[in-house]
Motif scaffolding. Sequence first.
Motif, mmCIF file in Angstrom:
data_model
loop_
_atom_site.group_PDB
_atom_site.id
_atom_site.type_symbol
_atom_site.label_atom_id
_atom_site.label_comp_id
_atom_site.label_asym_id
_atom_site.label_seq_id
_atom_site.Cartn_x
_atom_site.Cartn_y
_atom_site.Cartn_z
ATOM 1 N N ASN A 53 3.615 -19.643 -9.809
ATOM 2 C CA ASN A 53 3.446 -20.913 -10.957
ATOM 3 C C ASN A 53 2.205 -20.419 -11.872
ATOM 4 O OD1 ASN A 53 3.022 -23.138 -12.374
ATOM 5 N ND2 ASN A 53 2.473 -24.081 -10.276
ATOM 6 N N VAL A 54 2.402 -20.126 -13.125
ATOM 7 C CA VAL A 54 1.318 -19.878 -14.193
ATOM 8 C C VAL A 54 0.593 -20.985 -14.762
ATOM 9 C CG1 VAL A 54 2.241 -17.771 -14.467
ATOM 10 C CG2 VAL A 54 2.811 -19.539 -16.026
ATOM 11 N N SER A 55 0.916 -22.179 -14.425
ATOM 12 C CA SER A 55 0.406 -23.456 -14.982
ATOM 13 C C SER A 55 -0.237 -24.018 -13.768
ATOM 14 C CB SER A 55 1.349 -24.514 -15.731
ATOM 15 O OG SER A 55 2.467 -24.690 -14.383
ATOM 16 N N GLY A 56 -1.652 -24.525 -14.067
ATOM 17 C CA GLY A 56 -2.410 -25.125 -13.133
ATOM 18 C C GLY A 56 -2.775 -23.981 -11.986
ATOM 19 N N ILE A 57 -2.588 -24.542 -10.481
ATOM 20 C CA ILE A 57 -2.900 -23.590 -9.470
ATOM 21 C C ILE A 57 -1.941 -22.904 -9.079
ATOM 22 C CG2 ILE A 57 -3.321 -23.646 -6.860
ATOM 23 C CD1 ILE A 57 -3.914 -26.724 -7.076
ATOM 24 N N LYS A 58 -2.417 -21.371 -9.244
ATOM 25 C CA LYS A 58 -1.463 -20.191 -8.957
ATOM 26 C C LYS A 58 -1.080 -20.057 -7.503
ATOM 27 C CE LYS A 58 -3.491 -17.347 -12.852
ATOM 28 N NZ LYS A 58 -4.150 -16.337 -13.097
ATOM 29 N N ILE A 59 0.187 -20.159 -7.300
ATOM 30 C CA ILE A 59 0.875 -20.168 -6.068
ATOM 31 C C ILE A 59 1.460 -18.891 -5.492
ATOM 32 C CG2 ILE A 59 2.547 -21.006 -4.442
ATOM 33 C CD1 ILE A 59 2.568 -23.750 -6.300
ATOM 34 N N GLN A 60 1.136 -18.139 -4.605
ATOM 35 C CA GLN A 60 1.314 -16.848 -4.160
ATOM 36 C C GLN A 60 2.480 -17.055 -3.111
ATOM 37 O OE1 GLN A 60 -1.082 -13.538 -3.895
ATOM 38 N NE2 GLN A 60 0.534 -12.160 -3.176
ATOM 39 N N PRO A 61 3.675 -16.752 -3.103
ATOM 40 C CA PRO A 61 4.482 -17.243 -2.101
ATOM 41 C C PRO A 61 4.566 -16.191 -0.883
ATOM 42 C CG PRO A 61 5.864 -15.957 -3.562
ATOM 43 C CD PRO A 61 4.378 -16.017 -3.963
ATOM 44 N N THR A 62 4.863 -16.417 0.528
ATOM 45 C CA THR A 62 5.057 -15.764 1.379
ATOM 46 C C THR A 62 6.693 -15.381 1.648
ATOM 47 O OG1 THR A 62 5.744 -17.543 2.985
ATOM 48 C CG2 THR A 62 3.495 -16.988 2.695
ATOM 49 N N LYS A 63 7.523 -15.720 1.028
ATOM 50 C CA LYS A 63 8.589 -15.199 0.913
ATOM 51 C C LYS A 63 8.888 -14.560 -0.314
ATOM 52 C CE LYS A 63 13.293 -15.613 2.471
ATOM 53 N NZ LYS A 63 13.711 -14.678 1.734
ATOM 54 N N LEU A 64 9.713 -13.334 -0.150
ATOM 55 C CA LEU A 64 10.032 -12.429 -1.239
ATOM 56 C C LEU A 64 10.795 -13.177 -2.239
ATOM 57 C CD1 LEU A 64 9.876 -9.428 -2.145
ATOM 58 C CD2 LEU A 64 11.919 -9.191 -1.082
ATOM 59 N N GLN A 65 10.597 -12.842 -3.470
ATOM 60 C CA GLN A 65 11.278 -13.450 -4.874
ATOM 61 C C GLN A 65 12.166 -12.773 -5.475
ATOM 62 O OE1 GLN A 65 10.663 -17.074 -4.807
ATOM 63 N NE2 GLN A 65 9.746 -16.627 -2.738
ATOM 64 N N LYS A 66 13.196 -12.981 -6.173
ATOM 65 C CA LYS A 66 13.949 -12.211 -7.066
ATOM 66 C C LYS A 66 14.038 -12.849 -8.243
ATOM 67 C CE LYS A 66 18.353 -13.757 -5.240
ATOM 68 N NZ LYS A 66 19.749 -13.389 -4.644
ATOM 69 N N VAL A 67 14.224 -12.053 -9.462
ATOM 70 C CA VAL A 67 14.595 -12.694 -10.640
ATOM 71 C C VAL A 67 15.597 -11.502 -11.410
ATOM 72 C CG1 VAL A 67 12.492 -11.841 -12.003
ATOM 73 C CG2 VAL A 67 13.827 -13.729 -12.885
ATOM 74 N N GLN A 68 16.692 -12.296 -12.291
ATOM 75 C CA GLN A 68 17.479 -11.197 -12.852
ATOM 76 C C GLN A 68 16.942 -11.037 -14.123
ATOM 77 O OE1 GLN A 68 21.517 -12.361 -12.955
ATOM 78 N NE2 GLN A 68 22.195 -10.303 -13.560
ATOM 79 N N VAL A 69 16.877 -9.867 -14.880
ATOM 80 C CA VAL A 69 16.444 -9.798 -16.213
ATOM 81 C C VAL A 69 17.298 -8.747 -16.957
ATOM 82 C CG1 VAL A 69 13.736 -9.963 -15.264
ATOM 83 C CG2 VAL A 69 15.024 -7.728 -15.506
ATOM 84 N N ASP A 70 17.332 -8.815 -18.302
ATOM 85 C CA ASP A 70 17.924 -8.057 -19.085
ATOM 86 C C ASP A 70 16.917 -6.849 -19.739
ATOM 87 O OD1 ASP A 70 20.388 -9.555 -19.024
ATOM 88 O OD2 ASP A 70 19.403 -10.979 -20.212
ATOM 89 N N LEU A 71 17.721 -5.827 -20.013
ATOM 90 C CA LEU A 71 16.794 -4.596 -20.699
ATOM 91 C C LEU A 71 17.112 -4.771 -22.057
ATOM 92 C CD1 LEU A 71 18.006 -1.581 -18.698
ATOM 93 C CD2 LEU A 71 15.970 -3.141 -18.156
ATOM 94 N N TYR A 72 15.884 -4.624 -22.767
ATOM 95 C CA TYR A 72 15.624 -5.023 -24.391
ATOM 96 C C TYR A 72 15.562 -3.689 -25.067
ATOM 97 C CZ TYR A 72 15.156 -9.925 -23.373
ATOM 98 O OH TYR A 72 15.295 -11.215 -22.780
#
Length: 313
Positions: free
Chosen positions: A175-194
């Motif tokens: 979360n980049v707005s307000g309080i920054k939250i660093q999770p304990t659970k691994l996260q994933k996000v799908q992205v496109d190459l530009y």
Amino acid sequence: MKRWKGRRTGLLLPLVLLLFWAYSSLAWICGQEMHARSQQQNSVSAIVGGKPANISKFPWHVGIMYHGNHLCGGSILSEWWVLSASHCFDQINNSNLEIIYGRDDLSTENMTYQKVDKLILHPKFDDWLLDNDIALLLLKTPLNLGINRIPICVSDLSDLQLWKNCWVTGWGITNVSGIKIQPTKLQKVQVDLYRSDWCGYVLPQLTKNMLCAGTQDTGKDACQGDSGGALVCNKKKNKTTWYQVGIVSWGLGCGKKNLPGVYTKVSHYLKWITKQTAKAGKPYVYEQNSACPLVLSCWAILFLYFVMFLLTW
């Protein structure tokens, strides 16, 4: 006839042992995700707009710890080597570095830690432009590779149009707005190459050693704490094997519209990796187009099963 049966029986033991070795070797094939049905998905917040990740789907991902705190991400290249980003280790003493692996939750008790023996930063790393943002970590003892601990593949293919289905993982802030939250659970996000020309227009400081990736949706991106982690993709003609195309490096904010994340282009550094690992006494050798171990091909395994069938029929 009885004599032949006796010979067949005598051949069974070495064949069984060879097949057992071949099967166990397959667990170490780079870039192969494992499906662990017994592991549960937790419903928590994500990378920045991502989702919780199961380590069995990204078994090459490791966390790099400094004095017991999460510092950056990394990826398993081999039982001895971890790949990450140079900018993670500014004024860092490698004697206090450890990695965690085989887990997707930092709050797990009895985590497996592995000490780092040597830290190798690229000699031409530019801490202003973040060019040549790549690092190697040599471990003091080899990793115990297995279902949740598998190396990632690499390739010298530099044409971004040859890749698809790309993902980034990490324990960075969600979360980049307000309080920054660093999770304990691994996260994933799908992205496109530009395309590099578009990226160079949007980000003029981009060099030939970088690539950029993102999504059309605002709020989905890698972020602080994800640095050093792997950007992995499938080849368009190979949907089962994962290759590391990039290393999370930098960005102008996180998840902003028309501002993709920037990654170190791994294909530009394979000769450097080969040279440095050999120099350190633990050479890393990669295969570009093989889905089976170097010493035993898939066809050889199938042939052995066929011989077993004939001998037992």
